[in-house]
Design an enzyme around this catalytic site. Structure first.
Site, short mmCIF file in Angstrom:
data_model
loop_
_atom_site.label_atom_id
_atom_site.label_comp_id
_atom_site.label_asym_id
_atom_site.label_seq_id
_atom_site.Cartn_x
_atom_site.Cartn_y
_atom_site.Cartn_z
N THR C 40 -5.35 -26.16 -11.29
CA THR C 40 -5.95 -25.79 -12.56
C THR C 40 -5.06 -24.88 -13.40
OG1 THR C 40 -8.15 -26.11 -11.69
CG2 THR C 40 -7.94 -24.52 -13.46
N ALA C 46 -4.56 -22.16 -21.72
CA ALA C 46 -3.56 -21.08 -21.76
C ALA C 46 -3.93 -19.96 -22.71
CB ALA C 46 -2.18 -21.66 -22.10
N HIS C 49 -8.86 -15.18 -23.62
CA HIS C 49 -10.00 -15.05 -24.54
C HIS C 49 -10.35 -13.58 -24.78
CE1 HIS C 49 -11.14 -19.34 -24.44
NE2 HIS C 49 -10.64 -19.31 -23.22
N VAL C 172 -5.08 -26.08 4.41
CA VAL C 172 -5.95 -25.51 5.45
C VAL C 172 -6.97 -26.58 5.83
CG1 VAL C 172 -7.64 -23.72 5.97
CG2 VAL C 172 -5.62 -23.17 4.60
N LYS C 249 -18.54 -28.10 -26.87
CA LYS C 249 -17.84 -26.85 -27.19
C LYS C 249 -16.77 -27.04 -28.27
CE LYS C 249 -17.42 -23.32 -24.60
NZ LYS C 249 -16.89 -22.36 -23.65
N ARG C 310 -11.25 -28.17 -14.46
CA ARG C 310 -11.86 -26.86 -14.43
C ARG C 310 -12.72 -26.80 -13.16
NH1 ARG C 310 -13.08 -29.53 -18.99
NH2 ARG C 310 -12.49 -28.79 -21.06
N GLU C 336 -13.78 -21.04 -13.67
CA GLU C 336 -13.41 -21.85 -14.83
C GLU C 336 -13.24 -20.91 -16.01
OE1 GLU C 336 -16.58 -24.40 -16.09
OE2 GLU C 336 -18.12 -22.98 -15.51
#
Lengths: 423, 123, 483
Positions: C40, C46, C49, C172, C249, C310, C336
């Site tokens: 991610t 990038a 916020h 793992v 959004k 995300r 996210e």
């Protein structure tokens, strides 16, 4: 450091321009080449087909380059290898770096831009799908195979039927890879027809016209590619998908003149050619900065690059010697119906000696058509053409004496179709 | 009955579209030069091609040297020729025109170097 | 036996590892991929916020604004490019204007500094290329842009400079409770650690379920993006969000920290966590949606399209807590958006949590907060360029001509801690291949340099993962003729 002429790029364009400038009486010339040797992209174009116009014999790329390299050395023209130009200014200051001399600032009376072109990428055409290894531009693959001696894949699909794509189909086949098909978005190939014959037909490699890649599969290395037929808006047609299992996708989807340096100097760029606008002397919009070869417009034949670059070199020499006229009538050229672009974009009639050379590309394929040249709307020349294709550059010569009108402002070229457009 | 063949001349980049009519004798149309006619007749009877490729080179500034057959060889012998060419290793320096393989497959054609290749600088 | 094992080297794992390296701990960073920050963190918006978006009672709201405030200092310490350019949420109608007011109010609750509500004229003055149907905007000057993977690489490098260890290509496969900690199975290998921090991104649920019953599920959402050429980098000067609405959004248009333009993302729940493929339909969707912000987008300058995932958790918030069923096992999941912005604050919180759990940790007196400066040739003055080449001539050889990256930088990126071993690794660290030719020119040279510096054959150099080989053999050495 000060030179009369600095030539940026030591490929076919730069070499020819430098040699011609020397022959026209300028001695203080520097050729700047970013690669480890001279010759440019020709060094990886090991196939034959070069030189028929210029040398009247068929040469391979390296042979063609070798002739110019030998001549450059014989003329004693200075060159720097492994040297990158970082910036050019309008005042003709050139900033360069290399490992030996470090950072240098070079001033020149005239500059010849001969940086060539680069390949369009997957990103530029937004091919959907995953992003595994095994996707190469055709030129990158050509360098790996022909110069470095490495194979890039075993089962290969090629997108784009430009000359490099066609040439690489044969080259990969000869080196033992299996080329599954060449897919081409357009309804015709952008490459020379002789290359379709001797690179695809000879080896039974199918050419899928009006097809494109709609999916790329593989997380690590490429595992497969899905190709589909496109409609006349270039949209994939559902239900026509063909899936190819392959480990390699080669992209030969066009070339773009490399003009970052030209732009940084503030040189005006033609939105169609993506190269500098030039006049009859191959001089850009900035006085004393000339350009030639693929940095101006993408050529299909190196022979034409050589001829164009000789003109640039000769005129750069004239400029240095103050023999280039900036007086007299100025004619603009304009591409009309069926013509994509014309080089040069501007003509100073005063500088035309015997004839004017116009170079252009048509927009689509025509059979039995004519090229009509008009001066301010009046037909001055009509040339019959049995076959016209975007992949093959057209060259028109107009005699100086054909410009008989007192004053001409606009020269146009258009295609007149008699038998209708092909397909 | 006459038989026609359509083909594209590959002698030079002009790519003339040729039409060959087989009647009593072969008639070639569409060629802009006499080499086009020669090509068409040859292509129908005995097709040949120039083979450009590379050979391994030791101590050169690059690991491969470009080569070509200095004349066309029969089309059906290209892969046999490649098999021989692939086994060859030359040593730098070489000059353009150097004969790398003489008379390949008894065709009377030589495989020649198509560039100068300097020696790698000794480290 | 390690004190702490951090699973996952995305932005969260590396932030936590670096924060932990301030203490006397034996730290192991583990990643299933062949490089740091390959999930991610590699592909996202990038953006740092400002923090007006999430509610204050959510972890997202709690950590965003504080995280934002930490970035400037961190980027300075670690020599990572960061630009505080501010963001605009633009509206086009009455409903949008109401949303903008709500966001403003929420931002105040979250302690977001400097916000302003702008009218149409103010917006167009700041961003003349926006469509003039814009009615207003929320301006948040504290929003910034960064290169997330460069940040994560710098954090990992600095953590290693301070003693942390890193293993890559190490998935793992199981975790077992043992005396005084956990045993991690990594294929045939076994690694023991007293504490485990699960930062496994889209696989965080999977890792949690190895030691506890399922308490959350990660449902990844895929987003498509376009990158435009640097030549059009001045299309917008701020991060431009469309007002969120019932329809979604919206699509953002933003400059990148390196001067390109980023457009995206859409949002689509997916099942296959490994498939990062783009689709033509989704790319078309973004293209169309972004035109609502500005019709001036020169789409012919696209240099790359890609997708990112995300790590959306089903509970709708970040999960940052010790597992209720496994002592000393801390989940940091569902990170996210605004996870990147919140990351430094999350890391600080997690380390404090571990302090509580462990009953205290000794400080590492030798901790060095800065990493060796990275010479970015392209950003130097002429005099500095001359100086750098004099000291190391390899800075005089330009390898990537689009981004002007030199051999010196590439060699440096290979030999640092958490250094590059692949073509993509070099690209992430130096930007070689990030430009308009997308590596067409430089990638063979990068392969050659990697081979030389790592003492490998060129054939063994990969694009990215261990199976992403580039070359398939040498010419002249095949017997593939079928003819």
């Amino acid at each position: 450091m000060t030179y009369d002429i600095a030539v940026i790029g030591g490929g076919p364009a730069g070499l020819a321009a430098a040699i011609e400038a020397k022959k026209n009486g300028v001695n203080n010339i520097l050729v700047i080449e970013r690669d480890r040797e001279l010759g440019g992209i020709l060094q990886q174009c090991i196939h034959n087909g070069f030189g028929l116009h210029v040398f009247k014999e068929e040469l391979t790329g390296p042979e063609y380059a070798q002739k110019f390299i030998d001549e450059l050395r014989k003329e004693g023209i200075e060159y720097k290898l492994d040297t990158m130009v970082l910036d050019i200014s309008e005042e003709k200051e050139i900033k360069v770096v290399n490992t030996k001399d470090g950072f240098m600032s070079i001033n020149a009376k005239a500059i010849v831009l001969a940086m060539g072109c680069r390949e369009r990428t997957r990103g530029a055409i937004s091919i959907p799908g995953q992003r595994p290894s095994g996707i190469f531009s055709a030129g990158t693959a050509q360098r790996y195979i022909n110069m470095e001696g490495y194979m890039v894949g075993k089962r290969v699909l090629i997108l784009g039927s430009g000359d490099i794509g066609l040439i690489m189909a044969r080259r990969l086949t000869l080196e033992g890879a299996e080329v599954l098909a060449v897919a081409e978005l357009l309804p015709f190939s952008g490459g020379l027809t002789r290359n379709i014959v001797q690179c695809l037909d000879d080896y039974n490699i199918p050419l899928l016209l009006s097809h494109t890649v709609v999916d790329v599969i593989g997380k690590d290395r490429l595992e497969g590619v899905t190709v589909a037929k496109v409609d006349n808006q270039f949209k994939p047609i559902p239900g026509t998908e063909i899936h190819y299992e392959c480990d390699t996708l080669l992209l030969s989807v066009g070339l773009i003149p490399e003009n970052e340096l030209s732009e940084s100097a503030g040189i005006e760029i033609d939105p169609v050619t993506k190269g500098p606008k030039v006049n009859e002397a191959m001089e850009t919009a900035i006085t004393g900065i000339f350009a030639c070869g693929n940095v101006v417009h993408v050529h299909d034949l190196v022979d034409f690059v050589t001829e164009e670059s000789r003109r640039a070199g000769k005129n750069a020499a004239k400029f240095v010697k103050n023999q280039l006229s900036n007086e007299g009538d100025i004619i603009s050229t304009k591409a009309e119906d069926g013509i994509a672009y014309i080089v040069p974009q501007v003509i100073r009639l005063e500088n035309i000696e015997e004839h004017l050379d116009l170079f252009m590309r048509v927009r689509t394929v025509y059979k039995d058509a004519s090229l009509i040249i008009k001066a301010d709307g009046e037909v001055i020349k009509r040339i019959k053409k049995r076959h016209l294709a975007p992949g093959e550059m057209e060259h028109i010569q107009i005699k100086r004496s054909d410009f008989n009108a007192d004053k001409i402002a606009l020269l146009t070229v258009e295609v007149e179709v008699k038998g209708g457009e092909d397909e | 009955m006459s038989k026609t063949h359509e083909m594209i001349c590959i002698v030079c980049p002009l790519g003339c579209r040729l039409k060959v009519t087989e009647n009593v004798e072969l008639r070639v149309e569409g060629n802009k030069c006499k080499r086009g006619k020669e090509y068409a007749l040859k292509e129908l009877t005995f097709p040949t091609r120039v083979l450009p490729t590379t050979v391994s080179i030791k101590n050169g500034i690059l690991p491969r040297l470009p080569v070509k057959t200095n004349a066309p060889i029969p089309k059906d012998k290209i892969f046999d020729a490649m098999k021989i060419i692939n086994k060859v290793e030359v040593v730098a320096p070489t000059k353009v025109g150097d004969i790398i393989i003489a008379n390949i497959l008894d065709t009377g054609v030589d495989v020649v170097a198509t560039r100068d290749m300097d020696e790698r600088e000794k480290v | 036996m390690y004190d702490v094992a951090v699973i996952g080297t995305g932005i969260i794992g590396t932030f936590i590892a670096r924060e932990l390296s301030k203490y006397q701990l034996k730290i192991l960073m583990i990643d299933k991929e062949n490089d740091i920050a390959n999930g991610t963190t590699m592909a996202n918006s990038a953006i740092i916020h400002a923090g007006y978006d999430a509610k204050a009672d959510k972890n997202k709201g709690k950590f965003n604004a504080p995280g934002n405030k930490m970035y400037e200092k961190l980027c300075d310490e670690l020599d990572v490019p960061f630009k505080k350019i501010g963001s605009l949420v633009i509206g086009f109608d009455e409903e949008d204007q109401n949303t903008i007011k709500e966001l403003y109010k929420n931002g105040l609750e979250n302690d977001v500094e400097g916000m302003e509500i702008l009218n149409k004229e103010q917006v167009l003055e700041m961003e003349p290329n926006l469509n003039d149907t814009v009615t207003g905007a929320l301006y948040a000057p504290s929003a910034g842009i960064i290169s997330p993977f460069e940040m994560a690489i710098a954090l990992a490098e600095n953590a290693m400079d301070n003693g942390a260890e890193l293993i890559l290509n190490s998935e793992v496969t199981d975790i077992k409770k043992v005396d005084n900690g956990y045993m991690l199975e990594i294929g045939d290998r076994k690694v023991e650690a007293q504490y485990v921090i699960n930062c496994a991104g889209v696989y965080a649920d999977h890792i949690n379920n190895m030691v506890a019953s399922s308490s959350f599920e990660i449902k990844p959402r895929k987003g498509h993006y376009f990158i435009l050429d640097k030549s059009v980098g001045s299309l917008v000067n701020h991060v431009i969000f469309q007002c969120p609405s019932d329809k979604g959004k919206g699509i953002l248009v933003a400059p990148t920290v390196h001067g390109n333009i980023l457009i995206g993302p859409d949002s689509e729940f997916i099942d296959d966590k490994e498939n990062l493929g783009t689709t033509a339909e989704r790319l078309d969707f973004i293209r169309t949606m972004a035109l609502k912000t500005t019709t001036q987008i020169p789409y012919h300058t696209i240099i790359r399209s890609f997708t990112g995932l995300r790590a959306t958790a089903d509970i709708g918030d970040f999960i940052i807590e010790e597992s209720k069923e496994a002592k000393g096992f801390i989940n940091v999941g569902g990170i996210e958006s605004p996870g990147l912005s919140a990351a430094p604050a999350i890391a600080e919180y997690v380390v404090n949590l571990l302090k509580e759990i462990s009953g205290g940790m000794e400080e590492n007196e030798n901790f060095i907060a800065t990493r060796k400066k990275f010479i970015r040739f392209n950003e130097l003055t002429d005099e500095e360029k001359a100086e750098v080449i004099k000291e190391d001539p390899r800075y005089g050889r330009v390898i990537c001509r689009c981004e002007t990256v030199t051999e010196g930088e590439i060699v440096d990126s290979i030999h640092r801690n958490a250094g590059a071993t692949t073509v993509k690794g070099v690209k992430k660290r130096t930007r070689s291949g990030m430009g308009r030719c997308q590596g067409g020119f430089c990638s063979p040279k990068v392969v050659e340099i990697l081979a030389r510096e790592l003492g490998e054959e060129m054939i063994n150099i990969n694009l990215d993962s261990l199976d992403s080989y580039i070359l398939t053999g040498k010419t002249k050495e095949n017997d593939l003729y079928k003819q």
